[in-house]
Design an enzyme around this catalytic site. Structure first.
Site, PDB file in Angstrom:
ATOM      1  N   ASP A  95      12.640  13.974   2.708  1.00  0.00           N
ATOM      2  CA  ASP A  95      12.325  13.280   1.453  1.00  0.00           C
ATOM      3  C   ASP A  95      13.146  11.994   1.408  1.00  0.00           C
ATOM      4  O   ASP A  95      14.354  12.005   1.672  1.00  0.00           O
ATOM      5  CB  ASP A  95      12.650  14.165   0.249  1.00  0.00           C
ATOM      6  CG  ASP A  95      12.169  13.529  -1.045  1.00  0.00           C
ATOM      7  OD1 ASP A  95      11.082  13.896  -1.489  1.00  0.00           O
ATOM      8  OD2 ASP A  95      12.878  12.667  -1.575  1.00  0.00           O
ATOM      9  N   ASN A 118      10.210   1.563  -5.417  1.00  0.00           N
ATOM     10  CA  ASN A 118       8.959   1.122  -6.047  1.00  0.00           C
ATOM     11  C   ASN A 118       9.222   0.338  -7.319  1.00  0.00           C
ATOM     12  O   ASN A 118       8.577  -0.674  -7.601  1.00  0.00           O
ATOM     13  CB  ASN A 118       8.079   2.339  -6.351  1.00  0.00           C
ATOM     14  CG  ASN A 118       7.389   2.869  -5.102  1.00  0.00           C
ATOM     15  OD1 ASN A 118       7.153   2.114  -4.167  1.00  0.00           O
ATOM     16  ND2 ASN A 118       7.091   4.148  -5.068  1.00  0.00           N
ATOM     17  N   HIS A 126       5.109  -1.490  -5.305  1.00  0.00           N
ATOM     18  CA  HIS A 126       4.514  -0.458  -4.460  1.00  0.00           C
ATOM     19  C   HIS A 126       4.197  -0.984  -3.067  1.00  0.00           C
ATOM     20  O   HIS A 126       4.135  -0.201  -2.113  1.00  0.00           O
ATOM     21  CB  HIS A 126       3.251   0.091  -5.121  1.00  0.00           C
ATOM     22  CG  HIS A 126       3.545   0.928  -6.323  1.00  0.00           C
ATOM     23  ND1 HIS A 126       3.899   2.267  -6.238  1.00  0.00           N
ATOM     24  CD2 HIS A 126       3.568   0.630  -7.647  1.00  0.00           C
ATOM     25  CE1 HIS A 126       4.092   2.746  -7.453  1.00  0.00           C
ATOM     26  NE2 HIS A 126       3.912   1.778  -8.334  1.00  0.00           N
ATOM     27  N   ASP A 185       5.156   1.034   0.151  1.00  0.00           N
ATOM     28  CA  ASP A 185       4.262   1.409   1.257  1.00  0.00           C
ATOM     29  C   ASP A 185       4.834   0.981   2.597  1.00  0.00           C
ATOM     30  O   ASP A 185       4.725   1.703   3.602  1.00  0.00           O
ATOM     31  CB  ASP A 185       2.893   0.769   1.050  1.00  0.00           C
ATOM     32  CG  ASP A 185       2.164   1.348  -0.161  1.00  0.00           C
ATOM     33  OD1 ASP A 185       2.598   2.418  -0.648  1.00  0.00           O
ATOM     34  OD2 ASP A 185       1.193   0.737  -0.631  1.00  0.00           O
ATOM     35  N   GLU A 230       6.543  10.797  -1.044  1.00  0.00           N
ATOM     36  CA  GLU A 230       7.608  10.376  -0.146  1.00  0.00           C
ATOM     37  C   GLU A 230       8.170  11.552   0.637  1.00  0.00           C
ATOM     38  O   GLU A 230       9.273  11.462   1.173  1.00  0.00           O
ATOM     39  CB  GLU A 230       8.730   9.686  -0.943  1.00  0.00           C
ATOM     40  CG  GLU A 230       9.474  10.588  -1.897  1.00  0.00           C
ATOM     41  CD  GLU A 230       8.870  10.614  -3.282  1.00  0.00           C
ATOM     42  OE1 GLU A 230       9.568  10.964  -4.216  1.00  0.00           O
ATOM     43  OE2 GLU A 230       7.668  10.287  -3.422  1.00  0.00           O
TER      44      GLU A 230
END
Length: 1022
Positions: free
Chosen positions: A884, A892, A897, A901, A927
């Protein structure tokens, strides 16, 4: 005559009894006797006063030593508390903590404070490499040699030139130091070593010192017994002391008149002498009567103290008797005695006054200390409240009876608790308020009645009536003498929406892969979009084959009359609300109308059309409209995605991104439907093979092959399949016997040939079966020779230009030719592109579009296959890792975002670089990632996980805007076994270890060996 009466004997003066000299001698004798008595009294009192002063100085000196050592031990307790509050204290945090304490300034005599991790002998090389990587290239555990356990000095502050000599020294390698470490480990208390030479002084030093150590235990393990404390031991904190530095300044100025000797243990020998305030011949003049010997216990270790007074300690106390004698002789014993008594009284009064003033000063200092402690407690409480109010999670603390102790600001904002609600007086009122906002209150109420025991925790997901999703954790805690519960609440609505979007995408891809009708696929896209945005009604309109009309593709939420008004009409005839769709298709650009009733009056066509369009919008209760063009893979406009709202609204960034994603899925579905339609049309043309359909047709003569088969049968070859496997050249010889009689134009075009190539015999069976497909030719030969009239298969062929292609073959034996096989009609369909598209669809259905890793569905399939293998091979092993990204939401929120990404793609690339060919990675959530390591036990997996963790932490990503992004990952590991009921068991264990890693500070690894509590991994970030 008057006469005087005679006087009494008692009324007469003494001088009348004796002569003047005798009277003077009597007075002198009396005075000398009084002088002698006064001298004796003063002498005895002086001796007692000197002795009392000596005893007081000795006690003061011992108390000063004990008090100073207790203060230093408390400093070590503070460092021990630092490790008790955090499982992972980095070198920087350790240095910062001690720098804030200013040990060298406030605690003179302490040589430094260090940290001793307990390491097994097998971890020695890894530990040395880790410390060297932290900026100490010369670090090594000393003395060299392999031992079962090591306790090297890993942290030592301040790390000056002297302390650098001790950096890396293994304290367990020396018996005296090891005894103190074992005593601290078994008792849980501070322990002190015996007389040693500090490593900081080198081998040539002549000063002695000692160490004080405190154990550091694992917070999650019990330590009530000696065995439990040994199992829970993690490390020690220690402080080295040099006797000379420690004793410097102890006792003040008065201690300079005392000869202090400190011995290790209870024996006063030269070997056990640790400290002598007056070494050598200076102590030869010390008093033999003013001497004291006492033993003290510090940190479980005994010291023997011998104190002797030096000449001049008594000051002028013993000279006072002589003064009294001389003054009695010279002045008069009576007056001298009176003067002496008066002076003594005044001296005693002064001493009493001084002592009273001293006690008053100490009382004022004590009051000031109490006030400072109260202010510190108030500051700590305020700081704790500020920390609680600034956390991103809502926090609530109550007891098992429902009494609420406290909550933070985030909790009240999350649950919209009104200020008028007095939840401190009535906790049930707050519970009812929370319950009223939940769609299903059972998880919340169940957590109140079934609280977890010990260090376990309970996790539930709560769905609110306003559409939000909250993640709830409940864990038990000890609050003073009362058992309490800690509730944490986190808003995961955004993460849930992302998971639903990913689910929609996978569902659409699976429907496309399985050949579902276009209407169902488009309806699934629309329903998923409306589920993410309940206030939105959507439809998909498609361009017909003429590309001049719009036809309805899917509109499950809109009224039928509204849908029919746009179905089948020319683009030029659409106005008003439907003209927006026509405008988006014609221009190829997104069209946004925030208020239909305002904009249509200004921008639409004739007034009559405007009124009709407005009437449709009014009847459908629509007030705003957004149009997103639907494009194919080549950019061709295929239709339009319409989004309507019942209130005037402008789209946000999230809406536009979701519309674009839905439009891409719709475009993919439309193209796939068109491809499927074309394939079905091709298959229909194949069924009319005997007509002049544009399909590849081959007329072939296999009679020579049939004759060769008869010869092999006469030679005794019964199993032709085995014969060809043993001799592939024979099968290749038989393929060369096939004669191509004719081929139609489609066949020639398929293999890039012309009529001239056919006439000169350039065509062969390789244009149907190449060398790699000869086994398929053998299967076809066996089937046709065995009496089958039709045989179908997939094969590969070679065009005349050398390109390798794939085809689908149908071999038909014409009626009347089954025995000779001299007339076989072969139809060939080039399926290379279809195979490629199917492979791409399969790739899209099994691969995460962002990272290129297998998606959750594909990863779970691999996990099930591995589980089946382990059930067959119980001796084998496998390990599952759950990863994680730490604080991904912060990336973010801070950078957008798009950067988030990019971080996900960056992590996927790092994972691919670290994996073997047999390892299976996967993206299982937003994630969250997972890795399957077949044939790997927990030890090897831990090494891999640590290498991956370091690679991620040490790598960085630079965005297009020049922003440098560095992230870390938390990893949970669990061993996979064939005895597990299913694959979810190992995922649950790995997920539990992952959450334990995140709660332990992130950027770390935890492993779960299968027990309820899990086992702390030795591979932790330092």
């Amino acid at each position: 005559m008057h006469t005087r009466a005679p006087s009494s004997w008692f009324a007469r003066p003494v001088s009348d009894w004796v002569g003047p000299r005798l009277f003077a001698a009597l007075v002198l004798a009396l005075c000398l006797g009084l002088t002698y008595g006064a001298w004796r009294n003063v002498h005895d009192a002086s001796v007692q006063q000197v002795r009392a002063d000596f005893d007081f100085r000795v006690r003061e000196l011992l108390n000063s030593i004990v008090g100073r050592m207790q203060t230093y031990i408390q400093v070590l307790h503070g460092v021990q508390g630092l490790y008790a509050s955090s499982q992972d204290v980095t070198r920087g945090e350790f240095r910062a903590y001690l720098a804030a304490q200013q040990v060298d300034r406030h605690f003179p005599g302490i040589h430094g404070i260090g940290y001793l991790p307990l390491l097994p002998g097998t971890a020695r090389a890894q530990h040395e490499a880790q410390v060297r990587a932290e900026g100490y290239p010369g670090y090594a555990i000393r003395p060299p040699g392999q031992r079962p356990w090591h306790a090297p000095i890993a942290y030592l502050e301040p790390l000056n030139e002297s302390n650098a000599l001790a950096f890396g020294y293994d304290i367990l390698s020396e018996p005296v130091r090891r005894a103190a470490l074992e005593q601290a480990r078994d008792t849980g208390q501070a322990a002190m070593t015996g007389k040693i030479r500090l490593v900081q002084d080198g081998s040539s030093g002549d000063a002695y010192g000692f160490l004080v150590v405190l154990p550091v235990y694992d917070n999650g393990l019990p330590r009530a017994s000696v065995a439990q404390r040994r199992a829970a031991l993690r490390a020690w904190v220690f402080a080295p002391f040099r006797m000379g530095d420690l004793m410097r300044g102890v006792g003040g100025e008065a201690s300079r008149q005392l000869d202090l000797e400190i011995y290790d243990g209870t024996q006063l020998t030269d070997a056990s002498l640790m400290y002598d305030s007056m070494p050598g011949t200076a102590s030869a003049d010390a008093s033999r009567t003013l001497a004291a010997q006492q033993a003290i216990i510090i940190a479980g270790h005994a010291w023997s103290m011998r104190v002797r007074a030096m000449p001049g300690f008594d000051g002028d106390a013993l000279s006072r008797p002589r003064a009294v004698a001389w003054m009695g002789v010279l002045v008069s014993m009576a007056l001298a005695l009176a003067a002496w008594l008066l002076a003594a009284s005044r001296a005693r009064a002064r001493v009493a006054l001084a002592r009273a003033s001293e006690m008053a000063g100490q009382l004022e200092q004590g009051q000031a200390s109490v006030m400072a402690m109260a202010e510190a407690a108030q500051r700590s409480q305020a700081m704790l409240r500020n920390i609680l109010d600034s956390t991103i999670d809502g926090i609530l603390v109550d007891n098992i009876h429902g009494r609420i102790f406290t909550s933070n600001r985030r909790f009240r904002d999350l649950w919209q608790v009104p200020d008028a609600l007095d939840w401190q007086a009535d906790g049930e009122a707050l519970v009812r308020h929370v319950e009223s906002q939940l769609e299903q209150a059972a998880p919340f109420l169940g957590a109140r009645t079934l609280a977890p025991d010990g260090h376990r925790e309970r996790r539930d997901v709560l769905h609110l009536r306003d559409g939000r999703v909250i993640e709830q954790y409940v864990r038990s805690m000890q609050l003073g003498n009362e058992q309490a519960r800690l509730w944490t609440f986190r808003d995961i609505s955004e993460r849930s929406q992302m998971e639903r979007r990913e689910h929609t995408r996978r569902q659409v891809l699976e429907m496309l892969a399985t050949g579902a009708p276009l209407e169902r696929v488009l309806e699934s896209v629309v329903l998923a979009l409306q589920a993410d945005h309940p206030a939105m009604l959507c439809s998909i309109l498609l361009l017909d084959e003429s590309r001049h009309r719009l036809v309805l593709g899917a509109a499950p939420g809109l009224p039928a009359f509204f849908n029919l008004s746009s179905h089948g009409h020319d683009l030029g005839m659409l106005h008003g609300v439907h003209g927006i769709a026509a405008q988006a298709v014609t221009s190829g650009q997104r069209v946004i109308v925030a208020d239909l009733h305002a904009d249509l009056h200004a921008d639409a066509g004739p007034q009559g059309n405007v009124q009709g369009s407005l009437e449709l919008a009014w009847r459908a209760q629509l007030q705003s409209c957004w149009a997103e063009p639907v494009r194919g893979g080549s950019g061709k406009i295929l239709g339009v995605l319409m989004a309507y709202h019942r209130q005037p609204a402008l789209p946000g960034a999230a809406h536009l991104a979701r519309l674009g994603e839905a439009a891409n899925l719709a475009g993919m579905a439309i193209e796939q439907a068109q491809v499927a339609l074309a394939l079905r049309a091709g298959e229909a043309r194949f069924r009319s093979l005997y007509d002049h359909a544009p399909v590849a047709l081959w007329e072939q003569d296999w009679s020579a092959v049939r004759a060769a088969l008869d010869a092999l049968a006469q030679a005794g070859v019964s199993d032709l399949g085995a014969y060809w496997r043993d001799d592939p050249a024979e099968l290749r010889r038989l393929a060369g016997l096939v004669r191509i009689i004719d081929a139609n134009g489609a066949a020639l075009a398929q293999v890039r040939a012309n009529d001239e190539d056919q006439r000169r015999g350039a065509l062969s069976l390789a244009q149907n079966f190449d060398d790699s497909a000869l086994p398929r030719f053998g299967d076809a030969l066996l089937a046709l020779a065995g009496g089958a009239h039709l045989y179908e298969c997939e094969s590969s062929f070679v065009r005349l230009d050398g390109a390798a292609r794939q085809n689908e073959l149908s071999l038909l034996v014409m009626p009347g030719h089954a025995d000779s096989l001299d007339f076989i009609m072969v139809s060939s369909l080039d399926i290379t592109e279809r195979k490629r598209m199917n492979a791409e669809l399969l790739q899209l259905a099994t691969t995460d579009f962002l990272t290129g890793l297998p998606n959750r569905r594909q990863f779970m399939a691999s996990l099930e296959n591995e589980h089946a293998r382990l059930q067959r091979e119980l001796a084998s092993c496998a390990t599952v890792l759950m990863l994680d990204i730490d604080h991904f939401k912060r990336v973010n929120d801070d950078h957008g975002h798009a950067v988030g990404d990019a971080v996900l793609r960056h992590l996927g690339a790092l994972m691919y670089q670290a994996l073997r060919k047999v390892d299976v990675p996967g993206r299982v959530g937003g994630e969250e990632f997972a890795i399957l390591l077949p044939g790997t036990d927990l030890g090897a997996a831990a090494v891999f996980a640590e290498r991956l963790r370091r690679r991620v932490a040490e790598s960085s990503l630079t965005t297009d805007g020049g922003i440098l992004i560095t992230v870390t990952v938390s990893i949970g590991m669990a061993a996979m076994a064939g005895t597990d009921a299913d694959c979810d068991a190992v995922l649950a264990r790995a997920d539990e270890a992952l959450y334990r890693a995140k709660r332990g500070g992130r950027n770390r690894i935890e492993q779960n060996e299968g027990s309820g509590d899990g086992v702390l991994s030795k591979f932790m970030a330092k």
